[in-house]
Motif scaffolding. Structure first.
Motif, PDB file in Angstrom:
ATOM      1  N   LYS B   6     -34.469 -68.718 -33.969  1.00 43.58           N
ATOM      2  CA  LYS B   6     -33.898 -67.410 -34.930  1.00 43.58           C
ATOM      3  C   LYS B   6     -33.835 -68.060 -36.174  1.00 43.58           C
ATOM      4  N   THR B  10     -39.487 -66.771 -39.898  1.00 41.30           N
ATOM      5  CA  THR B  10     -40.853 -66.671 -39.312  1.00 41.30           C
ATOM      6  C   THR B  10     -41.372 -65.718 -40.392  1.00 41.30           C
ATOM      7  N   ASP B  11     -40.922 -65.135 -41.527  1.00 42.27           N
ATOM      8  CA  ASP B  11     -41.723 -64.494 -42.481  1.00 42.27           C
ATOM      9  C   ASP B  11     -42.372 -65.216 -43.566  1.00 42.27           C
ATOM     10  N   SER B  12     -42.041 -66.569 -43.700  1.00 43.41           N
ATOM     11  CA  SER B  12     -42.608 -67.071 -44.842  1.00 43.41           C
ATOM     12  C   SER B  12     -44.163 -67.333 -44.806  1.00 43.41           C
ATOM     13  N   ASN B  13     -44.871 -67.394 -45.911  1.00 45.54           N
ATOM     14  CA  ASN B  13     -46.321 -67.405 -45.927  1.00 45.54           C
ATOM     15  C   ASN B  13     -46.812 -68.530 -44.836  1.00 45.54           C
ATOM     16  N   TYR B  15     -45.482 -70.514 -42.726  1.00 45.21           N
ATOM     17  CA  TYR B  15     -45.304 -70.388 -41.157  1.00 45.21           C
ATOM     18  C   TYR B  15     -46.239 -69.283 -40.704  1.00 45.21           C
ATOM     19  N   THR B  16     -46.525 -68.012 -41.309  1.00 43.41           N
ATOM     20  CA  THR B  16     -47.627 -67.115 -40.800  1.00 43.41           C
ATOM     21  C   THR B  16     -48.793 -67.835 -40.874  1.00 43.41           C
TER      22      THR B  16
END
Lengths: 208, 279
Positions: B6, B10-13, B15-16
């Motif tokens: 957690k 998980t919203d960073s570019n 990571y995506t």
């Protein structure tokens, strides 16, 4: 094993109070397409149940890692990959079943129940609950399909499971199969009738 | 579930993008592995299924039987022929291995198509492959002829994606038995007439709600059998002229019902609309 209240609701809710077809109004398209006869309706119901349960579990396991912005794509990839693997395995080990399923496999991917449950439930619940939710919704979907298919096959072709149940002599007396029952619009009307009966019994579901 | 995950943004570019890339690679690997691991078994199944289809066209009861052994027993020989009647191969296995779909994609004069020779109860039967278009995709099958090369002994149909319960019914026995005993080109226009109602003893009653698929079956007979004109006309002289005439008039519009692939629920909805408008 004793079921807690929440588990019970997750598993049994979709059968009536939260039915995917007649309450959530998901998966209507395939409900119209495969309900001319009982047998395909049951096969489709079974196939959807298995795939919803499996993809629900996978998405639930991954739910904390999935980037929010591409979550729909991830869900779609999981569903498509699962369906493809299942169909390949069937082709290798149960060829007759896969021939019988033929077009259903494709229809499963397009079934709105899958995306609906993944997005609404699996993304925010634990794997075990998601499995139950998938099973519950799959069975709830199959239930409606079977009811619709029962009436369509009985009045449309005078048969059940391909076997004649309306005796030949009825036809000699002037009884005729209802051709409209074979047509997809009749499935919509039947689903409408089921929703009507269901809401008349469950007053809390009626819109104000 | 896991606390440490957690903390990951998980919203960073980055990571995506990494997530999407890893996911695609894993899924691709998984699918490639499944496909190559199961290929052999699938091919065997497909060959066995083809034998079963040929045997069903010959009205052989397959219940609980070893289809491969029955095939060896009944189908005694096979040939590969061209449209002008030249025999390319007499080898049974070569003829069996031919992909009729691929041959049909070639120009007419280059096609090499199989004829299976079978002996049922001491009688010579000929089995010819059929291939055509249904409503949603290809339909195919086999027709077994008596030794007069005119009377249908039996048929078997398969399909890829016809609507279950409607067009998909062509594979069922109630439909295929309707073809037995019919004479090819009895009406002079189509090889086999598939009609909506009041079928006479030389016509086949179509499936209600599946007009496109039923017409597809009729067109499949026309387009497939015209490739065997020489073979069919060879024995009974009287039918040669008739068969040739029919071959000329057969419509080439078999491909007009293009298979459409539509995204998401539209596919099912459109299917319903199509099937509904058929009758």
């Amino acid at each position: 094993m004793r079921l807690s209240d929440k588990t019970k609701e997750v598993l049994l809710g979709p059968l009536s109070q939260n039915n995917p077809v007649i309450v959530q109004v998901l998966g209507i398209c395939s409900a119209l397409a495969v309900t001319v006869q009982l047998e395909p309706a049951i096969v489709m119901g079974l196939a959807v149940t298995i795939i919803v349960a499996m993809s629900n579990v996978v998405i639930s396991l991954l739910r904390n890692t999935i980037p929010m912005r591409i979550r729909i794509i991830v869900q779609l990839v999981v569903v498509a990959a699962l369906v493809t693997v299942v169909s390949e395995v069937l082709k290798a080990f149960a060829y007759d079943v896969s021939v019988q399923l033929s077009v259903y496999i494709g229809l499963i991917i397009t079934n709105c129940i899958l995306m609906g449950r993944l997005e609404a439930f699996a993304m925010s619940n634990k794997p075990w609950d998601s499995l139950l939710d998938g099973l519950g919704n799959g069975v709830g979907y199959a239930l409606i399909l079977i009811i619709v298919a029962f009436f369509r096959e009985l009045f449309g072709s005078g048969t059940l499971f391909g076997m004649r149940v309306i005796p030949e002599c009825f036809y000699d007396w002037g009884y005729a199969n209802n051709g409209l029952m074979i047509m997809p619009p009749m499935a919509l009307i039947l689903v409408g009738c089921i929703i009507w009966a269901h809401r008349a019994k469950n007053k809390d579901l009626q819109e104000k | 579930m896991s606390q440490e995950k957690k903390k990951l943004n998980t919203d960073s570019n980055a990571y995506t993008i990494v997530y999407a890339a890893v996911m695609v690679v894993i899924v691709a690997l998984l699918l490639a592995l499944t496909s190559s691991a199961l290929k052999k078994r699938q091919d065997d199944n497909i060959a066995l299924d083809k034998k079963k289809q040929i045997l069903r066209a010959l009205n052989v009861n397959l219940d609980g039987q070893d289809a491969a052994a029955l095939y060896e027993q009944y189908v005694t020989a096979a040939q590969l022929v061209k449209i002008d009647g030249t025999v390319v191969s007499e080898d049974r296995d070569v003829a069996f291995g031919v992909d009729v779909a691929k041959e049909n994609a070639k120009p007419e004069t280059e096609r090499q198509l199989p004829i299976y020779f079978a002996t049922i109860d001491g009688q010579q039967k000929y089995v010819l492959p059929l291939r055509g278009a249904g409503l949603w995709g290809p339909i195919w099958g086999y027709v077994a002829l008596n030794d007069d090369k005119q009377t249908i002994f039996g048929v078997d149909f398969s399909h890829e994606s016809e609507t279950p319960g409607l067009g998909g019914e062509i594979t069922k026995e109630f439909f295929t038995t309707r073809f037995k005993g019919k004479t090819l080109y009895a009406s002079g226009e189509n090889a086999v007439e598939v009609v909506k109602s009041n079928a006479n003893d030389q016509q086949v009653d179509a499936i209600s709600g599946a007009t496109f698929t039923s017409n597809g079956v009729r067109d499949m007979f026309n387009s497939s059998l015209k490739q065997y004109v020489i073979f069919l006309g060879g024995i009974s002289e009287g039918s040669t002229v008739e068969a040739n005439d029919t071959a000329d008039s057969t419509e080439g519009a078999i491909d007009s019902e293009a298979t459409q692939v539509m995204p998401c629920c539209n596919a099912a909805t459109a299917e319903i609309a199509e099937e509904a408008s058929n009758d």
